[in-house]
Motif scaffolding. Sequence first.
Motif, PDB file in Angstrom:
ATOM      1  N   ASP A 112      -4.377   6.394  -3.602  1.00 41.13           N
ATOM      2  CA  ASP A 112      -3.308   6.436  -4.596  1.00 41.13           C
ATOM      3  C   ASP A 112      -3.109   5.037  -5.191  1.00 41.13           C
ATOM      4  N   LYS A 113      -3.011   4.949  -6.512  1.00 42.42           N
ATOM      5  CA  LYS A 113      -2.876   3.648  -7.180  1.00 42.42           C
ATOM      6  C   LYS A 113      -1.571   2.932  -6.828  1.00 42.42           C
ATOM      7  N   ASP A 114      -0.555   3.681  -6.448  1.00 40.56           N
ATOM      8  CA  ASP A 114       0.744   3.083  -6.166  1.00 40.56           C
ATOM      9  C   ASP A 114       0.906   2.652  -4.710  1.00 40.56           C
ATOM     10  N   THR A 115       0.304   3.419  -3.798  1.00 42.87           N
ATOM     11  CA  THR A 115       0.491   3.128  -2.368  1.00 42.87           C
ATOM     12  C   THR A 115      -0.755   2.548  -1.701  1.00 42.87           C
ATOM     13  N   ASN A 116      -1.906   2.622  -2.364  1.00 41.80           N
ATOM     14  CA  ASN A 116      -3.194   2.223  -1.797  1.00 41.80           C
ATOM     15  C   ASN A 116      -3.549   3.012  -0.538  1.00 41.80           C
ATOM     16  N   GLY A 139     -13.952  -1.438  -1.903  1.00 41.69           N
ATOM     17  CA  GLY A 139     -12.992  -2.397  -1.377  1.00 41.69           C
ATOM     18  C   GLY A 139     -12.631  -3.444  -2.407  1.00 41.69           C
ATOM     19  N   TRP A 140     -11.479  -4.042  -2.258  1.00 41.15           N
ATOM     20  CA  TRP A 140     -11.022  -5.067  -3.189  1.00 41.15           C
ATOM     21  C   TRP A 140      -9.921  -5.904  -2.544  1.00 41.15           C
ATOM     22  N   LEU A 141      -9.699  -7.053  -3.128  1.00 45.50           N
ATOM     23  CA  LEU A 141      -8.629  -7.940  -2.698  1.00 45.50           C
ATOM     24  C   LEU A 141      -7.454  -7.720  -3.643  1.00 45.50           C
TER      25      LEU A 141
END
Length: 142
Positions: free
Chosen positions: A48-52, A84-86
Amino acid sequence: MSKKSGIIVVIISIIALCIASVSVYFALKPAEAEVKDVQYVMYVGTNDKDTNEPVCTREEAKAKAENILIKHFGGYTIQDAEGGWLGDDGKRYEEYSLVIYLSDTDKEAVHKAADDFIKEFNQSSILIQANETKTEFYSTNE
């Protein structure tokens, strides 16, 4: 040389140029079974873009993706991937992702499917690559 002979030479020259042009065209034309195509590759995240956090299990995500692809294209090729991302907060995030390969379609159809993926998985965006390729539907004709 008479005027009549000159006209015949011009006509023969024009015919020769036409034959040469047609020969060059067919020499450079791709074979019927091998056509230039665009292969679209979509990278679909499932957090989810909002909660990751994952919006569903891996199995559910794949099933939802398959349904979207059948609806838009009648078929699909999917690979599992790990993304994955920072984050802006300096924290490292990872997610289950789907890599989808599509041929024999167009940009508009891919965007319509991407709209469904954005809604289904609550994404900010879907990464889409358009790669020019040559496509061949090979068959033994048996």
